[in-house]
Design a protein around this motif. Sequence first.
Motif, PDB file in Angstrom:
ATOM      1  N   GLY A  78       0.798  -1.214   0.000  1.00  0.00           N
ATOM      2  CA  GLY A  78       0.000   0.000   0.000  1.00  0.00           C
ATOM      3  C   GLY A  78       0.833   1.267   0.000  1.00  0.00           C
ATOM      4  N   PRO A  79       0.220   2.390  -0.413  1.00  0.00           N
ATOM      5  CA  PRO A  79       0.956   3.654  -0.575  1.00  0.00           C
ATOM      6  C   PRO A  79       1.547   4.209   0.719  1.00  0.00           C
ATOM      7  CG  PRO A  79      -1.147   3.721  -1.724  1.00  0.00           C
ATOM      8  CD  PRO A  79      -1.162   2.488  -0.894  1.00  0.00           C
ATOM      9  N   ARG A  80       0.819   4.086   1.837  1.00  0.00           N
ATOM     10  CA  ARG A  80       1.282   4.723   3.075  1.00  0.00           C
ATOM     11  C   ARG A  80       2.620   4.145   3.530  1.00  0.00           C
ATOM     12  NH1 ARG A  80      -2.437   3.971   8.200  1.00  0.00           N
ATOM     13  NH2 ARG A  80      -1.498   1.882   8.071  1.00  0.00           N
ATOM     14  N   LYS A  81       2.682   2.832   3.699  1.00  0.00           N
ATOM     15  CA  LYS A  81       3.900   2.202   4.220  1.00  0.00           C
ATOM     16  C   LYS A  81       5.090   2.436   3.305  1.00  0.00           C
ATOM     17  CE  LYS A  81       1.781  -1.574   6.879  1.00  0.00           C
ATOM     18  NZ  LYS A  81       1.694  -3.048   7.025  1.00  0.00           N
ATOM     19  N   VAL A  82       4.879   2.277   2.012  1.00  0.00           N
ATOM     20  CA  VAL A  82       5.991   2.381   1.065  1.00  0.00           C
ATOM     21  C   VAL A  82       6.519   3.812   0.987  1.00  0.00           C
ATOM     22  CG1 VAL A  82       6.651   2.109  -1.357  1.00  0.00           C
ATOM     23  CG2 VAL A  82       5.188   0.406  -0.272  1.00  0.00           C
ATOM     24  N   ASN A  83       5.612   4.793   0.920  1.00  0.00           N
ATOM     25  CA  ASN A  83       6.044   6.179   0.790  1.00  0.00           C
ATOM     26  C   ASN A  83       6.822   6.629   2.019  1.00  0.00           C
ATOM     27  OD1 ASN A  83       6.284   8.572  -0.576  1.00  0.00           O
ATOM     28  ND2 ASN A  83       4.179   9.208  -0.337  1.00  0.00           N
ATOM     29  N   VAL A  84       6.311   6.305   3.210  1.00  0.00           N
ATOM     30  CA  VAL A  84       6.985   6.715   4.442  1.00  0.00           C
ATOM     31  C   VAL A  84       8.371   6.074   4.538  1.00  0.00           C
ATOM     32  CG1 VAL A  84       6.919   6.556   6.965  1.00  0.00           C
ATOM     33  CG2 VAL A  84       4.865   7.218   5.703  1.00  0.00           C
ATOM     34  N   ALA A  85       8.462   4.780   4.217  1.00  0.00           N
ATOM     35  CA  ALA A  85       9.746   4.084   4.319  1.00  0.00           C
ATOM     36  C   ALA A  85      10.791   4.683   3.377  1.00  0.00           C
ATOM     37  CB  ALA A  85       9.553   2.599   4.026  1.00  0.00           C
ATOM     38  N   LEU A  86      10.386   4.963   2.142  1.00  0.00           N
ATOM     39  CA  LEU A  86      11.351   5.472   1.172  1.00  0.00           C
ATOM     40  C   LEU A  86      11.775   6.907   1.456  1.00  0.00           C
ATOM     41  CD1 LEU A  86      10.148   3.998  -2.254  1.00  0.00           C
ATOM     42  CD2 LEU A  86      12.054   3.273  -0.837  1.00  0.00           C
ATOM     43  N   LEU A  87      10.861   7.708   2.003  1.00  0.00           N
ATOM     44  CA  LEU A  87      11.213   9.107   2.278  1.00  0.00           C
ATOM     45  C   LEU A  87      12.394   9.217   3.246  1.00  0.00           C
ATOM     46  CD1 LEU A  87       7.722  10.861   2.466  1.00  0.00           C
ATOM     47  CD2 LEU A  87       9.566  11.366   0.865  1.00  0.00           C
ATOM     48  N   ALA A  88      12.623   8.182   4.057  1.00  0.00           N
ATOM     49  CA  ALA A  88      13.786   8.202   4.949  1.00  0.00           C
ATOM     50  C   ALA A  88      15.084   8.285   4.151  1.00  0.00           C
ATOM     51  CB  ALA A  88      13.773   6.966   5.845  1.00  0.00           C
ATOM     52  N   LEU A  89      15.116   7.659   2.969  1.00  0.00           N
ATOM     53  CA  LEU A  89      16.302   7.758   2.112  1.00  0.00           C
ATOM     54  C   LEU A  89      16.505   9.182   1.605  1.00  0.00           C
ATOM     55  CD1 LEU A  89      16.045   4.529  -0.092  1.00  0.00           C
ATOM     56  CD2 LEU A  89      17.695   4.984   1.737  1.00  0.00           C
ATOM     57  N   LEU A 175      15.369  21.227   4.194  1.00  0.00           N
ATOM     58  CA  LEU A 175      14.573  20.299   3.393  1.00  0.00           C
ATOM     59  C   LEU A 175      14.483  18.930   4.062  1.00  0.00           C
ATOM     60  CD1 LEU A 175      15.820  21.244  -0.186  1.00  0.00           C
ATOM     61  CD2 LEU A 175      13.532  21.614   0.735  1.00  0.00           C
ATOM     62  N   ALA A 176      15.563  18.502   4.714  1.00  0.00           N
ATOM     63  CA  ALA A 176      15.529  17.230   5.435  1.00  0.00           C
ATOM     64  C   ALA A 176      14.488  17.266   6.551  1.00  0.00           C
ATOM     65  CB  ALA A 176      16.912  16.918   6.001  1.00  0.00           C
ATOM     66  N   ALA A 177      14.418  18.394   7.257  1.00  0.00           N
ATOM     67  CA  ALA A 177      13.429  18.528   8.334  1.00  0.00           C
ATOM     68  C   ALA A 177      12.005  18.513   7.784  1.00  0.00           C
ATOM     69  CB  ALA A 177      13.682  19.821   9.105  1.00  0.00           C
ATOM     70  N   LEU A 178      11.778  19.169   6.654  1.00  0.00           N
ATOM     71  CA  LEU A 178      10.440  19.186   6.053  1.00  0.00           C
ATOM     72  C   LEU A 178      10.035  17.797   5.560  1.00  0.00           C
ATOM     73  CD1 LEU A 178      10.568  22.553   4.051  1.00  0.00           C
ATOM     74  CD2 LEU A 178       9.247  22.052   6.121  1.00  0.00           C
ATOM     75  N   LEU A 179      10.991  17.020   5.069  1.00  0.00           N
ATOM     76  CA  LEU A 179      10.691  15.655   4.640  1.00  0.00           C
ATOM     77  C   LEU A 179      10.268  14.786   5.829  1.00  0.00           C
ATOM     78  CD1 LEU A 179      13.559  15.085   2.050  1.00  0.00           C
ATOM     79  CD2 LEU A 179      11.118  15.035   1.546  1.00  0.00           C
ATOM     80  N   LEU A 180      10.911  14.986   6.962  1.00  0.00           N
ATOM     81  CA  LEU A 180      10.512  14.258   8.174  1.00  0.00           C
ATOM     82  C   LEU A 180       9.078  14.605   8.564  1.00  0.00           C
ATOM     83  CD1 LEU A 180      13.774  14.547  10.299  1.00  0.00           C
ATOM     84  CD2 LEU A 180      12.798  12.435   9.380  1.00  0.00           C
ATOM     85  N   LEU A 181       8.719  15.877   8.438  1.00  0.00           N
ATOM     86  CA  LEU A 181       7.347  16.303   8.735  1.00  0.00           C
ATOM     87  C   LEU A 181       6.362  15.653   7.762  1.00  0.00           C
ATOM     88  CD1 LEU A 181       5.339  18.107  10.250  1.00  0.00           C
ATOM     89  CD2 LEU A 181       5.926  19.960   8.648  1.00  0.00           C
ATOM     90  N   ALA A 182       6.717  15.602   6.488  1.00  0.00           N
ATOM     91  CA  ALA A 182       5.840  14.970   5.487  1.00  0.00           C
ATOM     92  C   ALA A 182       5.631  13.496   5.799  1.00  0.00           C
ATOM     93  CB  ALA A 182       6.443  15.139   4.087  1.00  0.00           C
ATOM     94  N   MET A 183       6.674  12.810   6.241  1.00  0.00           N
ATOM     95  CA  MET A 183       6.541  11.407   6.617  1.00  0.00           C
ATOM     96  C   MET A 183       5.518  11.233   7.741  1.00  0.00           C
ATOM     97  SD  MET A 183      10.623  10.437   6.600  1.00  0.00           S
ATOM     98  CE  MET A 183      10.405   8.861   7.413  1.00  0.00           C
ATOM     99  N   ALA A 184       5.583  12.111   8.726  1.00  0.00           N
ATOM    100  CA  ALA A 184       4.659  12.013   9.858  1.00  0.00           C
ATOM    101  C   ALA A 184       3.216  12.254   9.418  1.00  0.00           C
ATOM    102  CB  ALA A 184       5.063  13.021  10.935  1.00  0.00           C
ATOM    103  N   VAL A 185       3.002  13.246   8.548  1.00  0.00           N
ATOM    104  CA  VAL A 185       1.638  13.565   8.086  1.00  0.00           C
ATOM    105  C   VAL A 185       1.045  12.388   7.309  1.00  0.00           C
ATOM    106  CG1 VAL A 185       0.295  15.063   6.577  1.00  0.00           C
ATOM    107  CG2 VAL A 185       2.026  16.047   8.080  1.00  0.00           C
ATOM    108  N   ILE A 186       1.824  11.787   6.421  1.00  0.00           N
ATOM    109  CA  ILE A 186       1.331  10.643   5.646  1.00  0.00           C
ATOM    110  C   ILE A 186       1.009   9.469   6.564  1.00  0.00           C
ATOM    111  CG2 ILE A 186       1.991   8.893   3.944  1.00  0.00           C
ATOM    112  CD1 ILE A 186       3.570  11.097   2.499  1.00  0.00           C
ATOM    113  N   ALA A 187       1.888   9.198   7.521  1.00  0.00           N
ATOM    114  CA  ALA A 187       1.675   8.073   8.430  1.00  0.00           C
ATOM    115  C   ALA A 187       0.399   8.239   9.251  1.00  0.00           C
ATOM    116  CB  ALA A 187       2.880   7.924   9.360  1.00  0.00           C
TER     117      ALA A 187
END
Length: 418
Positions: A78-89, A175-187
Motif C-alpha cells: 500500500g501507498p502509506r507504508k511504502v512512501n513513508v519508508a522510502l522518504l527516509a532515504l 529540506l531534510a526537516a520538512l521531509l521528516l514532517l511529510a513522513m509524519a503527516v502521511i503516516a
Amino acid sequence: MSAPQDILSRRAAITVFLAFAGAYFLSALLRAVTATLSPVLTAEFNLHARDLGLLAGGYFLGFAAMQLPLGAWLDRHGPRKVNVALLALAVCGCAVFALAGGFAALLTARVLMGMGVAACLMAPLTGYRRWLRPAMQLRANSWMLMTGSLGMLASTLPVQWLLPLVGWRPLFWGLAALLLLAMAVIALTVPGWRQDAMKTEASRAEQSSASGSKDSYGEIARNAYFRRASPLGMVCFGGMVAIQSLWAGPWLTQVAGQTPLHAATGLFWINLGMLITFWSWGLWMPRMAARGIHVDTMVARVQPLSFVALAALVALGPAAGGWSFALLALYCVLSTPSAQVQPVVAMAFAPHLAGRALSAYNLVIFAGIFMVQWGIGLGADAFESLGWPPAAALRGAMGVFGVISLACWARFAYAARR
C-alpha cells in the motif's frame, strides 16, 4: 473492479490528497533545485556541462532504479507504508548533500534523493486507482502534477533569495526537516491497504510466480497501449521535464545572457505557467472525458505546437534575449498533454496491477529524463569540442533533442490513427 467500500468520501479524499501533495511538493523542489543552484555549484566545484547534467540526472537515475520493485511494493503493502519508508532515504540524501565536499558526494546524495522520493507520485496514483472514481483519477493526477509545479516554482526565486541569507548547505538541512514532517503527516492521515485486499495481492503474486508471466511486468510490457505510449513518455514528456528542471537555467544564462537572478526569475514564470496549466487540466479532464474526448486526441492535436515553440527558441538563440523564458514556458505548457497519458496507462490495467503499471511507465519517463539531461550536456560538450562557442553548442544539442522528440510524437500519433 474496486470494491465500493474502497471509494473514499470527499473529505477523506481531500485529506489524503493534501498529505501526499506535501511530499510531492518537496520531491519536485529537490528535482528542480539544481537548475537554480547550477551557477553556485559550477563555481564551487568547477563543474563541466556533462558534470552538471550527470548531477541533475543522478536524481532521476536513483528514481528510475526504484520503479520496478516499487510497483510490486505498492500493490502488496500500500501507498502509506511504502512512501513513508522510502522518504527516509531522501532525508539521508539531503544530509549527504549538505555535507558534501566534492562531486562524488553530491552525485551520491542526488541518487539517494531520487530513490527516496520515488514513491511520492506513484504512491498516491496507486491509491487513487482504488480510492477514487475514474474521472476523479484524471483530476487528481493533474492536480498532483500542479503540486509538483508549485514545488518547482519554490525552487526558483525563493531559493535564489535564500542563498545569500543562509547558503545552499543549510537549505538542504531545512529540506531534510520538512521531509521528516511529510513522513509524519502521511503516516497519520493516509489509510492503509485493507487487509483482505493485501491478502488478495499476496495470492495473486504467488499465482504470478507460479505461472511465470501472468500479472507480471511482462504482461505490462506486452500491453499495446503501454508500448505505444512509452516513447512519448520517455522523450516528449521526460525531455520537457529535463529541460524544465535543469537546462532552462543554463539556457537563460549562457544563451540568453541573463544574470543568475534574472534566470531564476524566468524559471519562476516558467513554473508558474506549468502550475496554472496543470490546475486547468484538473478542471477540464473530467468534463472532456464525459464528452468522449480522449487524451490521445489532445496529444495528437496540441503536442506539435510545443515543437514549434522549441524550434523558435533554438533558431532565435541569443536574439530572443529577455523573452527566452516565454518561449521555454510556451514549450513546457504545450508539452503537458503527454503528461495526461499516465493515468490512462493505469486505467488500461486491472486495479491490482495499477502500482506495477504506473511504476513501469514512470520508469520509462524518468529514464528519459536522465538520458535527456545527461545527453544534452554530452551533446553540448561534443559540439564545443568541435570549436563551437558554448551558447551555440547548447543550441545544437537542444536542436538534436527536438528532432528526436518530434519523431516519438509522430509514432504515437500515427499509431492512434491506426
